[in-house]
Design an enzyme around this catalytic site. Structure first.
Site, PDB file in Angstrom:
ATOM      1  N   VAL A  77      33.989  38.799  49.717  1.00  0.00           N
ATOM      2  CA  VAL A  77      33.619  37.418  50.016  1.00  0.00           C
ATOM      3  C   VAL A  77      34.871  36.671  50.453  1.00  0.00           C
ATOM      4  CG1 VAL A  77      32.790  35.233  49.046  1.00  0.00           C
ATOM      5  CG2 VAL A  77      31.625  37.378  48.480  1.00  0.00           C
ATOM      6  N   GLY A 122      39.623  34.687  48.387  1.00  0.00           N
ATOM      7  CA  GLY A 122      38.663  35.764  48.625  1.00  0.00           C
ATOM      8  C   GLY A 122      38.546  36.621  47.386  1.00  0.00           C
ATOM      9  N   LYS A 123      37.591  37.492  47.353  1.00  0.00           N
ATOM     10  CA  LYS A 123      37.456  38.448  46.254  1.00  0.00           C
ATOM     11  C   LYS A 123      36.552  39.568  46.733  1.00  0.00           C
ATOM     12  CE  LYS A 123      38.677  38.878  41.850  1.00  0.00           C
ATOM     13  NZ  LYS A 123      39.832  38.352  41.136  1.00  0.00           N
ATOM     14  N   GLY A 124      36.679  40.741  46.114  1.00  0.00           N
ATOM     15  CA  GLY A 124      35.825  41.850  46.516  1.00  0.00           C
ATOM     16  C   GLY A 124      35.499  42.718  45.334  1.00  0.00           C
ATOM     17  N   ASP A 163      42.295  44.288  40.663  1.00  0.00           N
ATOM     18  CA  ASP A 163      41.629  43.461  39.653  1.00  0.00           C
ATOM     19  C   ASP A 163      41.074  44.443  38.617  1.00  0.00           C
ATOM     20  OD1 ASP A 163      40.666  40.585  39.103  1.00  0.00           O
ATOM     21  OD2 ASP A 163      38.781  41.659  38.998  1.00  0.00           O
TER      22      ASP A 163
END
Ligand code: NAD
Length: 434
Positions: A77, A122-124, A163
Site C-alpha cells: 500500500v 507505505g507498508k507491505g 517488519d
C-alpha cells in the site's frame, strides 16, 4: 462494521471500502482527525489524507519443497507520497490483510512526517506464517513477491524495509531480485540490509538508542536526569534490550525487564550487559541471578521514573491506566498505550512520549542507509548516532513545543505536527491536474 465481520472478508476482490473499515486504520483516522482539529487543517487536505493513494494486491505462486505450487497473497500500500518516496516495512504474518496494511501505511505517513524525513508512507506484507516455511520456500516467496511489486518500487519510488516476520536476509533477497530484473545493482531499493551489501552501521540498535535519546530530553523537561532514574522495560527483544543497554550505560537503574516468559526485578538495578550475555545461552530473562520474578502485568504497574513498553500493542488500556505509577512512558513498541488510556494518564500527569517519536530511530537510520547507498559513501557509527540524536531530539522538541502551546498530550501534539507538515506540502504542491 465489526472487526470479526471484516476479518471474514479478507479476499482481495472485496471493494476497497470494506478494507478501509479495518480497526487499525479507523484508529489512525481518528488520530488524524484529532491532529487536524488542533491545527485547523484545510478540509480538502484532510479529505485527501484519509484515503490511501494506491493499494496493490498480488498473487504470489511459490513452488514448495514437496514440488506442489501454493499461491499466497501479497500487498503493498502506497499511502501518501507528498513528502517523498513511499517508505515502510514488509510484514510476513498469517493475519496480514489489505485493511491492516492500509492502517500501517497510514501510520508510516504520520511517522515519517513527524520525524521530518523526506518520505511518504507505505507498508507491505504477505498473508503467511513464515515459521512454517523452509528457507528455500521463504526465499522463493520473497523473490516472486518482489518481482510482482517490482514495477511499483525502486530507490526513487518506494523503499521497503523489514517488519514482523522479515529480516536483513529477506531484504538481501529483495535487493538482489530487483537488481537482477533491472540489470544492475541497486542497494537503495530496500533498507535494513546486511552491512556487506549496503546496510548501515548502527541500524540494529537504532530504535532502542533513539528511545533513550528521547528519554534524556523528556527527563530534562521535568527537571530530572536519566542518570540515576529508575526504569522498567516490557519486552527484551531488539527494541527493549537495546533501550535497556543504552539507558544502563548512561547511569539509569533498570529495575525490571520482561519477555514473553515473564519478568525479572531488582530494586538496586539489573546488570544489563550481564543479562544480555545470560540470554545468549538461556534465551529468556527468567532465572537471571540476583533478581526476583515479576509478571508482565505487575511490571507495568511498578513505581518508577520511566516505563518503556517495548513488546506489544494495547498493553496499557483503561483496565490498568489508573493503576500506572510510572512518571513517564516512552513507547518503544507501536501502539502500547491506547488512545483512551493516553487521555486518562495525561490527566494523572503521566508524561507519555508517543511511538511515532519514541521509536522513530529505526526509520531514521533506514533513511541514513538509503542516503549512504545513493552516495556510495558510508559513515562510521559515531557519525550515524550523532545524526540520529539530532533528528530525533528535533522531532521531540517540535512535538513538545506544540503540546505546551496547545496544552495537549504529546500524542495529539505529534499528530498535529505531522498533519501540519503534510498540509503545508500538499497545499504547496496543489492538486493535479487542478
Ligand atoms: P522482537 O521480536 O525483537 O522483541 C519483542 C519482545 O517482546 C521479545 O522479548 C518478546 O519475548 C516480548 N514479548 C512478546 N510477547 C510478549 C508478551 N505477551 N508480554 C511481554 N513481552 C512479550 O521485536 P522488536 O523488534 O523489539 O519490536 C518490539 C515492538 O517495537 C513492536 O511493536 C515493533 O513494531 C516495534 N518497533 C520495532 C522497531 C525495530 O526497529 N525493531 C522499530 C519501531 C517499532
Amino acid at each position: 462494521m465489526k472487526h470479526s465481520e471484516h476479518m471474514d472478508s479478507k479476499q482481495i476482490d472485496q471493494p476497497v471500502e470494506v478494507h478501509l473499515q479495518h480497526p487499525l486504520f479507523q484508529n489512525a483516522l481518528a488520530s488524524i482527525d484529532e491532529g487536524a482539529r488542533i491545527i485547523n487543517c484545510d478540509p480538502n487536505v484532510i479529505t485527501r489524507l484519509k484515503r490511501p493513494k494506491r493499494c496493490i494486491a498480488v498473487s504470489v505462486p511459490v513452488r514448495m519443497d514437496d514440488y506442489t505450487v501454493k499461491v499466497f497473497t501479497g500487498y503493498r500500500v502506497q499511502y501518501n507520497s507528498t513528502l517523498g518516496p513511499y517508505k515502510g516495512g514488509i510484514r510476513y504474518h498469517q493475519n496480514v490483510d489489505m485493511g491492516e496494511v492500509v492502517g500501517l501505511a497510514c501510520l508510516m505517513t504520520i511517522k515519517n512526517s513527524v520525524m521530518g524525513l523526506p518520505y511518504g508512507g507505505g507498508k507491505g506484507g504477505i498473508t503467511v506464517d513464515p515459521t512454517k516455511l523452509s528457507r528455500t520456500e521463504k526465499q522463493n516467496l520473497t523473490r516472486r513477491f518482489t518481482s510482482e511489486i517490482g514495477p511499483f518500487i525502486g530507490p526513487n519510488k518506494d523503499i521497503p524495509a523489514p517488519d514482523v516476520g522479515t529480516d536483513s536476509q529477506t531484504m538481501a533477497w529483495m535487493m538482489d531480485t530487483y537488481s537482477q530484473e533491472t540489470g544492475y545493482s541497486q542497494p537503495g531499493v530496500v533498507t535494513g540490509k546486511p552491512i556487506e551489501i549496503g546496510g548501515s552501521l548502527g541500524r540494529t540498535g537504532a530504535t532502542g538508542l533513539g528511545a533513550v535519546y528521547v528519554a534524556e530530553k523528556a527527563f530534562e523537561k521535568i527537571g530530572k536526569t536519566l542518570k540515576g532514574a529508575t526504569i522498567a522495560i516490557q519486552g527484551f527483544g531488539n527494541v527493549g534490550s537495546h533501550a535497556a543497554l543504552y539507558a544502563f550505560e548512561r547511569g539509569a537503574k533498570v529495575i525490571a525487564v520482561s519477555d514473553v516468559s515473564g519478568g525479572i526485578f531488582n530494586g538496586d538495578g539489573l546488570n544489563i550487559p550481564q543479562l544480555m550475555e545470560y540470554i545468549k545461552t538461556n534465551k529468556i530473562v527468567k532465572g537471571f541471578p540476583q533478581s526476583q520474578e515479576i509478571s508482565n502485568e505487575d511490571l507495568l504497574l511498578l513505581a518508577c521514573d520511566a516505563l518503556f513498553p517495548c513488546a506489544l500493542e494495547g498493553v496499557i488500556d483503561n483496565h490498568n491506566a489508573e493503576k500506572i505509577k510510572a512518571k513517564m512512558i516512552i513507547e518503544g513498541a507501536n501502539g502500547p498505550v491506547t488512545n483512551d488510556a493516553t487521555k486518562t494518564l495525561h490527566k494523572k500527569g503521566v508524561f507519555i512520549i508517543p511511538d511515532v517519536i519514541a521509536n522513530g530511530g529505526g526509520v531514521v537510520v533506514s533513511y541514513f542507509e538509503w542516503v549512504q547507498d545513493i552516495m556510495s559513501f558510508f559513515w562510521d557509527e559515531d557519525e550515524i548516532n550523532k545524526r540520529l540524536q539530532s533528528i530525533i531530539v528535533k522531532a521531540f522538541e517540535t512535538g513538545y513545543k506544540m503540546s505546551q502551546e496547545k496544552n495537549i498530550d504529546m500524542r495529539a501534539a505529534a499528530m498535529a505536527v505531522a498533519v501540519q507538515r503534510l498540509e503545508k506540502a500538499m497545499l504547496l504542491r496543489g492538486l493535479y491536474p487542478r
